[in-house]
Design an enzyme around this catalytic site. Structure first.
Site, short mmCIF file in Angstrom:
data_model
loop_
_atom_site.label_atom_id
_atom_site.label_comp_id
_atom_site.label_asym_id
_atom_site.label_seq_id
_atom_site.Cartn_x
_atom_site.Cartn_y
_atom_site.Cartn_z
N SER A 137 0.87 -1.32 -0.06
CA SER A 137 0.03 -0.14 0.00
C SER A 137 0.96 1.46 -0.11
O SER A 137 1.89 1.34 0.48
CB SER A 137 -1.00 0.09 1.11
OG SER A 137 -1.54 1.24 1.41
N LYS A 164 1.95 -2.86 6.36
CA LYS A 164 2.38 -2.79 4.87
C LYS A 164 3.90 -2.40 4.70
O LYS A 164 4.62 -2.90 3.90
CB LYS A 164 1.31 -1.92 4.04
CG LYS A 164 0.04 -2.48 3.97
CD LYS A 164 0.09 -3.94 3.25
CE LYS A 164 -1.43 -4.60 3.10
NZ LYS A 164 -1.25 -6.01 2.52
#
Length: 235
Positions: A137, A164
């Site tokens: 992300s 992430k």
């Protein structure tokens, strides 16, 4: 023929990635924690269903044995992931963050990814062109989240971006450890899925584009990078 496994693929980006790769000629295993939803999704696409809960050792080991028995694996797409919300539907920010919330998100998004990757590495090692795609992300990019000029600056969540960011580091280290494999992270963009309560600006068709592209690279493709639909990102 390329054989691909996608985790968390009964809906959203995983489902659309499965649809696109099937159309491109891949044999696709649609991995899903929920057997009923997963089987229905696989049947609707013509994919192979495999029950796979990234948080459960026995489930992951059974999935690896099933795929091995059917002939092996060329591409692993680590797509399964979660974000948690408060009772009023808001993303859980720093003031409300608890150890339990952080643990739950990291367990799925980080530990689960490692659990699956570790279980399928022996199968990937037998492939002539092994590929791993880790769905990350833009919220993992500290330079963006710390920049008041960036839209990501205003995202209040802690656990998901932290998870992430860990995925990005895992990607780099795995790529160095396995130079014969093509191991990359992808940033699909702000895509409308259940993960963000369909608040994303992109469609799943748009978001899946980079996942499909990086799942389709050959032996000479890049490794150890993070990619968007527009090209590589600086970590």
């Amino acid at each position: 023929m390329t054989t691909t496994l996608i985790t968390g693929a009964n809906k959203g980006l995983g489902f659309e990635t499965a649809r696109r790769l099937l159309a491109d000629g891949h044999t696709v295993y649609l991995g899903s924690r929920d057997a009923g939803r997963g089987r229905a999704a696989a049947e609707s696409l013509g994919a192979r269903f495999v029950q796979l809960d990234v948080n459960d050792d026995a489930s992951v080991e059974a999935a690896a044995k099933s795929v091995a028995a059917d002939g092996g694996l060329d591409v692993l797409v680590n797509n399964a992931g979660i974000e948690l919300y408060s009772a009023d539907g808001a993303v859980i920010g720093a003031a409300e963050l608890t150890a339990d919330v952080m643990r739950d998100v990291l367990e799925t998004n980080v530990v689960g990814l490692v659990r699956v990757t570790h279980a399928f590495l022996p199968l990937l090692a037998r492939s002539a062109a092994p590929v791993v795609v880790n769905v990350s992300s833009g919220l993992a990019l500290a330079s963006e989240v710390a920049d008041p000029a960036s839209s990501r600056y205003h995202y209040p969540g802690v656990a998901y971006p932290a998870s992430k960011a860990a995925v990005n580091m895992i990607t780099i280290q795995y790529a160095k450890a396995f130079p014969g494999m093509r191991i990359n992270a992808v940033e699909p963009g702000h895509t409308a899925t259940d993960l963000n309560r369909h608040a994303g600006r992109q469609t799943v068709e748009e978001g899946a584009e980079v996942i499909v592209r990086m799942a389709s690279i050959g032996r000479d493709g890049p490794t150890g990078g993070c990619f968007t639909s527009g090209g590589p990102l600086t970590w």
